[in-house]
Structure formats: structure tokens, C-alpha cells
Design a protein around this motif. Structure first.
Motif, PDB file in Angstrom:
ATOM      1  N   GLY A 148       0.817  -1.213   0.000  1.00 32.29           N
ATOM      2  CA  GLY A 148       0.000   0.000   0.000  1.00 32.29           C
ATOM      3  C   GLY A 148       0.846   1.256   0.000  1.00 32.29           C
ATOM      4  O   GLY A 148       0.528   2.230  -0.679  1.00 32.29           O
ATOM      5  N   ILE A 149       1.942   1.250   0.777  1.00 36.04           N
ATOM      6  CA  ILE A 149       2.848   2.413   0.791  1.00 36.04           C
ATOM      7  C   ILE A 149       3.427   2.629  -0.601  1.00 36.04           C
ATOM      8  O   ILE A 149       3.512   3.758  -1.090  1.00 36.04           O
ATOM      9  N   LEU A 150       3.843   1.530  -1.276  1.00 36.77           N
ATOM     10  CA  LEU A 150       4.418   1.669  -2.622  1.00 36.77           C
ATOM     11  C   LEU A 150       3.366   2.216  -3.583  1.00 36.77           C
ATOM     12  O   LEU A 150       3.656   3.103  -4.398  1.00 36.77           O
ATOM     13  N   ARG A 151       2.147   1.704  -3.511  1.00 33.94           N
ATOM     14  CA  ARG A 151       1.105   2.190  -4.420  1.00 33.94           C
ATOM     15  C   ARG A 151       0.792   3.663  -4.158  1.00 33.94           C
ATOM     16  O   ARG A 151       0.630   4.444  -5.093  1.00 33.94           O
ATOM     17  N   ALA A 152       0.722   4.061  -2.868  1.00 33.20           N
ATOM     18  CA  ALA A 152       0.442   5.458  -2.547  1.00 33.20           C
ATOM     19  C   ALA A 152       1.573   6.357  -3.019  1.00 33.20           C
ATOM     20  O   ALA A 152       1.353   7.452  -3.504  1.00 33.20           O
ATOM     21  N   SER A 153       2.828   5.878  -2.883  1.00 27.11           N
ATOM     22  CA  SER A 153       3.970   6.679  -3.343  1.00 27.11           C
ATOM     23  C   SER A 153       3.924   6.871  -4.846  1.00 27.11           C
ATOM     24  O   SER A 153       4.119   7.975  -5.354  1.00 27.11           O
ATOM     25  N   GLU A 154       3.638   5.779  -5.594  1.00 28.79           N
ATOM     26  CA  GLU A 154       3.568   5.884  -7.052  1.00 28.79           C
ATOM     27  C   GLU A 154       2.334   6.657  -7.501  1.00 28.79           C
ATOM     28  O   GLU A 154       2.320   7.234  -8.592  1.00 28.79           O
ATOM     29  N   GLY A 155       1.279   6.685  -6.660  1.00 25.39           N
ATOM     30  CA  GLY A 155       0.056   7.386  -7.028  1.00 25.39           C
ATOM     31  C   GLY A 155       0.028   8.832  -6.584  1.00 25.39           C
ATOM     32  O   GLY A 155      -1.044   9.417  -6.491  1.00 25.39           O
ATOM     33  N   GLY A 156       1.189   9.404  -6.264  1.00 25.03           N
ATOM     34  CA  GLY A 156       1.225  10.814  -5.897  1.00 25.03           C
ATOM     35  C   GLY A 156       0.756  11.087  -4.484  1.00 25.03           C
ATOM     36  O   GLY A 156       0.346  12.199  -4.171  1.00 25.03           O
ATOM     37  N   GLY A 157       0.793  10.089  -3.599  1.00 23.01           N
ATOM     38  CA  GLY A 157       0.407  10.299  -2.206  1.00 23.01           C
ATOM     39  C   GLY A 157      -0.877   9.605  -1.823  1.00 23.01           C
ATOM     40  O   GLY A 157      -1.228   9.575  -0.656  1.00 23.01           O
ATOM     41  N   THR A 158      -1.571   9.004  -2.784  1.00 24.13           N
ATOM     42  CA  THR A 158      -2.841   8.322  -2.498  1.00 24.13           C
ATOM     43  C   THR A 158      -2.845   6.971  -3.184  1.00 24.13           C
ATOM     44  O   THR A 158      -2.472   6.863  -4.355  1.00 24.13           O
ATOM     45  N   ASP A 159      -3.240   5.928  -2.435  1.00 22.05           N
ATOM     46  CA  ASP A 159      -3.309   4.575  -2.986  1.00 22.05           C
ATOM     47  C   ASP A 159      -4.519   4.492  -3.921  1.00 22.05           C
ATOM     48  O   ASP A 159      -5.671   4.639  -3.469  1.00 22.05           O
ATOM     49  N   PRO A 160      -4.304   4.240  -5.244  1.00 21.30           N
ATOM     50  CA  PRO A 160      -5.454   4.181  -6.156  1.00 21.30           C
ATOM     51  C   PRO A 160      -6.374   3.005  -5.901  1.00 21.30           C
ATOM     52  O   PRO A 160      -7.520   3.034  -6.324  1.00 21.30           O
ATOM     53  N   GLU A 161      -5.889   1.946  -5.225  1.00 20.42           N
ATOM     54  CA  GLU A 161      -6.728   0.779  -4.988  1.00 20.42           C
ATOM     55  C   GLU A 161      -7.641   0.977  -3.780  1.00 20.42           C
ATOM     56  O   GLU A 161      -8.809   0.582  -3.804  1.00 20.42           O
ATOM     57  N   THR A 162      -7.101   1.559  -2.690  1.00 24.93           N
ATOM     58  CA  THR A 162      -7.861   1.670  -1.445  1.00 24.93           C
ATOM     59  C   THR A 162      -8.294   3.080  -1.124  1.00 24.93           C
ATOM     60  O   THR A 162      -9.169   3.279  -0.287  1.00 24.93           O
TER      61      THR A 162
END
Length: 875
Positions: free
Chosen positions: A75-89
Motif C-alpha cells: 500500500g505504501i508503494l502504491r500510494a507513493s507511485e500514485g502521488g500520495g494516495t493509494d489508487p486501490e484503497t
């Protein structure tokens, strides 16, 4: 003195002397036989201590790997790649970090040996930190103002350079905070792992997870575990980590180094020769000392070595050799009348003593047991060997196994429990002996295990995969369990043995693989050698219009078009004769058949794979309908463009002829008008006639240059090897008059190379560049320097001058058509020369650019490919 006394005296004396000789012989013989066993047992205990340390470090490594693979980390990796927000959750990076902190707290609460858990960003700044003030203290979350900058610590950037999945392990040293050793001293092993996507290259990571393992308790267990002698622990440099004098421990961290090479040079030399798992007898300060040592790389990182020292007398303290010999001698002297009994006793007693000693925990097999001897000695020696073999099997196979092994009585109670079982279930043998194993299973799994044990009690061997297990902390386990009967001496079943292996990771890996195959955008088909389809993924369903249950079990020829179906089994047999990875359809188009009978173009790759059920062929299928349609459209567009270029070239030739004819007429009649009526015209009229002639000639030159520009690159000519030096010499010969007129100096640095270009275009390229250098001059005579050197792009040419130069901001514009940086009347030209140069260079895959400054000259750079062997040479 009577005859009897004189006869008894020498008899008793002879018996005493014989007893003493036999006692001495027994002592030294037994000592020679027992000493290797004592040393071996001593060395084996060192290995046990080293493995105990390794277990602690390995557990920490597994904990760190589990954290890095957790959903929070993803989740941290996804939020980092998504500009600060996890696109999945929809969770923010801060919310994921808060969950990570709570996870860290749970880890520290569950494992008191973890001192710290941290998340450090790629910039070296701590983002999450959970630690405890001391061993056993509750975990605490450090607030943002207490987080530290770790950018200067080597382990940070060393970990960031690791590939995903790799782990950095530090040396074992004292804990530091803000660069200072903390009080009280706490030995720490630091493990760090990059937090990155699985396929991310080294260096492209979000940050790293760091686990500080408190090694105080494991080291104290090592210190207190010795049965005899002294225990030391040293690192790879020989620094003491454990010592009988605590003031010498971790001296390298405290500024007072203390090493084994200085205190025990003989031991240090032995360590250098054999690094682990051995035991020797050394002379240390003139005293025979037994030395055992074992080295281990903690969690695959730093190497530490357990060293145990004990005097020879302590080594043999468990073997009553001297006492046995002395008692035997006294008994023989006291019972001289029973000489036969004493002789028998003197022969059997040492063997009995050796049997008791070897059976008292010695593991390695003695080197000199007389197993081939006859009589009682041979019988005892063979018994020794059998006993030692059983002990070694139990110690090395059962105790050292990575699988959990335990035995149960017919009532289902634990009778034995190895260390792997203790680690798996979180309960040591002392706690489990005599208890039922049912407490680790739920009701459904318990019933299945009871059924399996029932079959084992009947003599069968059963393997079960049960998901209903859990450890002492309630964490679920998926285990593969093999139940086997345990038989007594008479062959009767006396219980059951269970070998359990944790298959949780295997299950997770299998599920991950299934998801990856199912979600793949490439169609996947698993085919048996006989052509039967075993498995397909969702993409195959989409491509072929079949449902999974309708296609699995059919022949692969179901997906082959009707025209090729009859020949396909022969092609399949040919491939199976030499199965290697292969792309199908190279050089020809392949089509496949949908369920509705329609066909579509495909790309197919075949890969042989080995499965537990035998060999299979993995078929990868890609629907290239869109690509093929695009390629057909591209080819049509290319053909249309080719025709357009041919028409354009024809138009350029016609236009140049038709445009130049009236211009020549205008120029000719204007000049004729000036010649015949010049004396009748005033000065203004003559000036206008001059403007008209100049404009017509300039227009002719522009038309010629446009024609040259259109010709360059309009015809695809085969590459030829051209001599750039010969081209330059021809240009200089043609411009010789201009060079002498301006007093120019042309300097050539070295020989110019052979390049892959058309000779005419090469001459035109040099002609434009050199002519510009002669045209755009300042007050000083022109100085032109021409050179070429090899570069990754081929040959890099430079043409430098000392002329008027130009503004660097115009460096790109000067290569555009009709672009002039100076007033039209000041310098002649059409503004197409550099555009023609650019088109020539780019035709051969090169590039052209310029460096300049106003009043300081200009340097033109261009690259051309080098001529390769086998290329036709231009004549």
C-alpha cells in the motif's frame, strides 16, 4: 620365611606389577580412544551454540521479509507511485504509514528480541520508527519530532542499492543513537531491506525497512550454556564479542580493541586454517587445552565464531579413566588369591568404562574402535558403534532437521519434539511432552488427523495437507503432515511419528502464480504430449470464444484452422522429438480458429515445462489482428507516400525548368535593355534595372538550391564507403580562388575517415560548411580547422572558424529553410545551405549542430556512420 610365604610374595608381587602395567596400559589406551570423542562432543557443542545464534538471526530475517511483503508495504508503494494516495484503497501515504507503525508495535510486542523497527525514506530520513527503551520494555511509536536523519549512515545507501528481495545485514555491534554508544550496552544486529516494487531496478526504491535485533539475551544464553571450560565469541576480525572478562567485550566500539590474535595466537592460527565445526588439543601456555569452535554467518551476513576452551583434565572429567585403572590395580593387589577373576575383571572393566563414557552423549563415531575383534571386546566395540550411530542419527537428522518432527503415543500424546517443531508451534519440548497435539488444530482438521493417525497405527504411511493448524499464538498454519508408524524391537507398532512442513508460503506462491497466469494479457495453454489441453487462462477464452470447461480436455487441433488440422499432429510430434523454446510462424503468417469457425492472425511461442505430472508444453498465444491491420495500413501509407514523393520529385524537376526559363528571359532582356538604352536612362532607372537583374539571378539560385534540397534523400540509394578526405580535397580545389582571395588558412587535423555516405552529398556537405566559413568572416583573415574523431555515433566531424559567429540562442534556427541571421544585402546566399547540410546528415542517420558566440567564430559538428567491412566502395 616359609615356602608358602616366599611363593605368595613373588606371586602377589607379580600380580601387583601385572595389575599396575595393565592399569597403565588401560589408562593410556582408553585415553587415546576417548579423547577424540571428548573433543568431538566439545566441537559439536560449539556448533549447537552457533546454530542457536543463527536461529535468532534467521527469525529476524524472516520477520523482515514478511514485513516487506505485507499488504501495508504494498500500500505504501502504491500510494507513493500514485502521488500520495493509494489508487486501490484510497488511503493516503500517511494513513498507510500509521498502519505500518501499528504493525511495528505488534511485532515488538510479540517478539521481545526486536529492539527497533523503522521505515526510512530514500532520502535517509526516518518516516516511521517504533522501539523500546530497554529489553522487555513496552514498544513506543516515536513522534515526528523524534525521527532522525540517517542519510550519513552507510547501511542506508548500501541497502538502497540492493535489488528487491535482497537483505543487508550489519556487523554485530553495540547500539548507537545519534552516533553515540548507548548505556547500558546492548549488542545489536541490524537488518535492512529495500522497499520497492518486485521488478524495480537497484537504486529505484521508495526507501528501506530496518530491524534492530537485540542480541543481549542470545549472547547471555551462549555465555551460560557451557558445561565445561570457557566460552568466547569473536567477529570476523577477531574482536571479542563475549569474553570471560566483560571489560574486553566490544572493545572496538568502545575505543579499547581486544582481539583473539593477541590473547590466544595459537587459537587464532587454528581458526584461520579451519573456520568451523572442529575441535583440537592445543598447548596454551604449556598446558594441554581442548579447543572447539564453530563459525556461522548470522542471517547470511556477518560471520561470528564460538570458541570454547577447557583443560585436558576437564575434557576427560566425564570419563573415569584414571580412577578405573587405579581401582583395578588395588582390587588385583587385594585379591591376589583370585587371580583369574582379577584378570577377567582387568580385561572387562576398561571396556565397560568406555561403553558408559561413549554412551554419555558423545556424537561422532570413534576412529579406532576394534569392531572386527573376537570375543567380548569385539562385541562391546560393535555395540559402541551401533550406539554412536543411533545418537548421531538422532542428533544430526532429527534435531537438525528443518521440518518439524515429533512422535506420539497410541493415545496421541507427544513423546518427542524436535527444535524445528518448537520453532514452528512456538512451544519447546519440555512444555509439550506428555500433552496432546490436538490443541494446535481446529475441530475439522483434528478429525482428519485422527483418521490419518489411525491408519499409521495400523502400519500405513499417510500424507495429509491440513489448513486447520495454528501455533501457540493462534496464528494460522498450513502444513503438509506425513504420519508414519513407530515400531518397537519386536516389530509391533508402538506409536506414530509426524513430519510437518509449513506450506503457507508455497500456497501463497501457487496462488500468486495462478493470478499472474490468469491475468496475463498473453493467452496461455498447457498441453500434454498427446495434444490434450490441460489448462487455459482467461485470455484464451477471450481470443477463441471457448469457455474453460468446454476446451479443457480437448485436443489442441481444435484451435487449428481446418486447412492445417490434418498436418498438425505430425508437426507436434516433430517438435516433441527435440523440445526447446521456440517462436512459431517465423517467416510466415499463422492463423488460429475460433469456436465459431472464424480465423484470426496469431503469434505463438512454445516452451517445454516439467510438472509433477510429467512433461507439458506451454503455448503462448497473442492475437495480432489489430497489429496486422495497423501494419497493412502502414504499408498502404508507405506506398502512397512513395508515389507522392515520386510525383513531388517530378514536379520539382518540371517546376525548376519552367520557372528558370522566364527568369532567364527577364534577366537577359533586362541586361539587353541596360546595354542598348543605358545612355538614355537616368541613374535611378539604371539602378532599378540592376535590382531586377539581381532579383532574377537570386531567384534562379533559390530555385537551384530548392531543387538540390528536394533531391537530397528523395531517392533511396544503397550505402557506399566514401572517402571524406577525398571529398574535402575536391571542395578545397573548387574554392581555391576564394581561399587565396580572402587569405584564408585551412587546417586539417589528421586524416579524414571512410564513411557510409553518397560521395556527391558528402562534397555538397563540405562545400556549404567551408563556403560559409569563407563568407561570414570578420576583420582577420579566415582560419578554418577541420577534424574527425571516433564516437559512439560513428565519426564526429568538426568545422571551426574564426568568423563573426552568432547568438547561441539561434543555434537551432540556422538549420531551418530560408533562415538568415544577417541583412540580405550584407552577405550573399539563399538561406538554404545549412538546411541542405542537415538533410544530408540526417539521411544517413547522423545529426548536426553548432556552437558559437558573437564575434568569436563558430564550430559546426556533424556525425556520419563509419564504413563497415563488405560495403561497396564509391569509385
Amino acid at each position: 620365611m616359609g615356602m608358602r610365604l616366599r611363593l605368595m610374595a613373588p606371586m602377589v608381587g607379580l600380580v601387583v606389577l601385572t595389575a599396575l602395567a595393565i592399569g597403565a596400559l588401560v589408562f593410556f589406551s582408553a585415553r587415546a580412544a576417548v579423547m577424540p570423542q571428548a573433543l568431538a562432543r566439545y566441537g559439536a557443542h560449539s556448533v549447537q551454540l552457533a546454530e542457536m545464534l543463527q536461529t535468532e538471526a534467521t527469525q529476524a530475517r524472516e520477520n523482515l521479509q514478511a514485513l516487506s511483503a505485507s499488504g501495508i508495504a504494498r500500500g505504501i508503494l502504491r500510494a507513493s507511485e500514485g502521488g500520495g494516495t493509494d489508487p486501490e484503497t484510497g488511503l493516503t501515504l500517511g494513513e498507510w504509514q500509521a498502519q505500518l507503525a501499528e504493525n511495528f508495535v505488534a511485532e515488538l510486542a510479540a517478539d521481545p528480541s526486536i529492539l527497533q523497527l523503522r521505515l526510512i525514506g530514500a532520502d535517509g530520513m526516518e518516516e516511521v520508527r517504533v522501539d523500546r527503551e530497554a529489553f522487555g520494555a513496552p514498544p513506543r511509536i516515536i513522534p515526528p519530532e523524534g525521527l532522525q536523519d540517517k542519510n550519513a549512515y552507510p547501511y542506508v545507501f548500501e541497502t538502497l542499492e540492493l535489488a528487491p528481495g535482497e537483505i543487508y545485514v550489519s556487523d554485530l555491534n553495540l547500539n548507537r543513537e545519534f552516533g553515540e554508544v548507548q548505556e547500558p550496552h546492548v549488542p545489536v544486529l541490524r537488518l535492512a531491506m529495500p522497499l520497492a516494487a518486485p521488478e524495480a531496478p537497484p537504486g529505484e526504491t521508495y526507501g528501506l525497512l530496518v530491524l534492530n535485533l537485540d542480541m543481549q539475551a542470545p549472547l547471555e544464553r551462549v555465555r551460560s550454556s557451557r558445561a565445561t571450560g570457557l566460552v568466547y565469541l569473536v567477529n570476523a576480525d577477531g574482536d571479542f564479542l563475549l569474553h570471560t572478562d566483560p571489560s574486553r567485550e566490544f572493545g572496538f566500539d568502545l575505543g579499547t580493541p581486544s582481539r583473539v590474535s593477541a590473547e590466544m595466537p595459537q587459537v587464532a592460527a587454528a581458526l584461520a586454517e579451519e573456520p568451523t565445526g572442529v575441535a583440537r588439543l592445543h598447548l596454551l601456555n604449556g598446558t594441554p587445552i581442548g579447543t572447539g569452535w564453530a563459525s556461522v554467518a548470522l542471517a547470511g551476513g556477518p560471520v561470528v565464531t564460538i570458541i570454547r576452551l577447557a583443560p585436558e583434565s576437564e575434557l576427560l572429567s566425564g570419563f573415569a579413566i584414571g580412577r578405573a585403572a587405579l581401582l583395578g590395580g588395588l582390587a588385583v593387589a587385594a585379591l591376589a588369591a583370585l587371580l583369574a577373576m582379577l584378570v577377567a575383571r582387568s580385561l572387562t572393566q576398561p571396556i565397560e568404562q568406555m561403553t558408559a563414557a561413549v554412551g554419555d552423549g558423545a556424537r561422532p563415531r570413534p576412529g579406532d574402535l576394534p569392531t572386527s575383534a573376537r570375543g567380548e571386546i569385539g562385541t562391546l566395540a560393535r555395540a559402541f558403534a551401533d550406539h554412536i550411530d543411533r545418537e548421531r542419527w538422532y542428533e544430526e537428522i532429527i534435531e537438525g532437521a528443518s521440518d518439524a518432527i515429533f512422535t506420539l503415543s497410541p493415545a496421541g500424546r507427544v513423546t518427542r519434539w524436535n527444535p524445528a517443531a518448537a520453532a514452528l508451534f512456538g512451544a519447546d519440548a519440555g512444555r509439550m511432552l506428555g500433552r496432546k497435539v490436538d490443541e494446535f488444530l481446529d475441530a475439522a482438521a483434528r478429525a482428519e488427523l485422527v483418521a490419518g493417525l489411525g491408519q499409521a497405527m495400523k502400519g500405513a504411511r499417510v500424507t495429509l495437507e491440513l489448513d486447520g493448524w495454528h501455533n501457540l499464538d493462534g496464528e494460522p498454519l498450513a502444513l503438509s503432515v506425513t504420519c508414519s508408524p513407530v515400531r518397537g524391537a519386536a516389530g509391533q507398532v508402538t506409536g506414530a511419528s509426524l513430519i510437518a512442513r509449513d506450506i503457507s508460503a508455497l500456497r501463497a506462491a501457487q496462488e500468486t502464480l495462478r493470478v499472474l497466469v490468469e491475468a496475463s494479457p498473453i493467452g496461455k495453454i498447457l498441453v500434454r504430449p498427446n495434444g490434450t489441453i490441460d489448462m487455459i487462462n482467461a485470455e484464451i477464452e477471450r481470443q477463441f470464444g471457448w469457455k474453460r470447461e468446454g476446451l479443457v480436455g480437448r485436443q489442441i487441433e481444435t484451435l487449428v484452422p481446418n486447412a492445417a488440422r490434418a498436418s498438425h499432429p505430425a508437426l507436434r510430434a516433430e517438435y516433441l522429438a527435440a523440445p526447446v523454446p521456440r517462436r512459431m510462424g517465423k517467416g510466415r503468417d499463422l492463423t488460429a480458429r475460433r469456436r465459431d469457425g472464424t480465423t484470426f492472425p496469431v503469434e505463438v511461442a512454445l516452451t517445454p515445462v516439467a510438472t509433477p505430472d510429467g512433461p507439458r508444453i506451454l503455448v503462448a498465444s497473442i492475437d495480432i489482428s489489430d497489429r496486422k491491420a495497423a501494419m497493412d495500413a502502414l504499408r498502404a501509407r508507405e506506398e502512397e507516400l512513395r508515389r507522392s514523393n515520386a510525383d513531388l520529385e517530378q514536379f520539382a524537376y518540371v517546376a525548376s525548368h519552367d520557372l528558370q526559363e522566364p527568369l532567364r528571359m527577364v534577366a537577359s532582356f533586362t541586361e539587353l535593355l541596360a546595354q542598348r538604352y543605358g545612355d538614355q536612362l537616368d541613374e535611378k532607372a539604371q539602378k532599378y534595372i540592376g535590382f531586377a537583374v539581381e532579383g532574377a539571378r537570386r531567384m534562379q539560385q533559390q530555385i537551384n538550391d530548392l531543387l538540390v534540397y528536394s533531391r537530397v534523400g528523395s531517392r533511396k540509394e544503397p550505402p557506399v564507403a566514401s572517402d571524406s578526405g577525398a571529398a574535402l580535397r575536391r571542395v578545397l580545389a573548387e574554392l581555391d580562388a576564394r581561399i587565396r582571395e580572402t587569405g584564408a588558412e585551412v587546417e586539417l587535423t589528421g586524416d579524414l575517415p571512410m564513411v557510409c555516405a553518397n560521395p556527391g552529398n558528402l562534397i555538397r556537405l563540405f562545400q556549404n560548411l567551408v563556403a560559409n566559413a569563407l563568407k561570414f568572416t570578420g576583420e582577420a583573415p579566415p582560419r578554418i580547422r577541420i577534424a574527425a574523431e571516433e564516437s559512439p555515433e560513428g565519426w564526429h566531424f568538426t568545422v571551426a572558424d574564426n568568423g563573426i559567429g552568432f547568438d547561441p540562442a539561434e543555434a537551432q534556427r540556422i538549420f531551418d529553410m530560408f533562415q538568415r541571421l544577417n541583412a540580405r544585402g550584407k552577405y550573399e546566399g539563399t538561406g538554404l545551405g545549412l538546411a541542405i547540410c542537415k538533410r544530408i546528415v540526417e539521411q544517413y542517420g547522423g545529426r548536426i549542430w553548432a556552437d558559437a558566440a558573437p564575434g568569436r567564430g563558430a564550430t559546426f559538428h556533424f556525425t556520419l556512420p563509419a564504413a563497415v567491412a563488405g560495403t561497396e566502395i564509391a569509385s
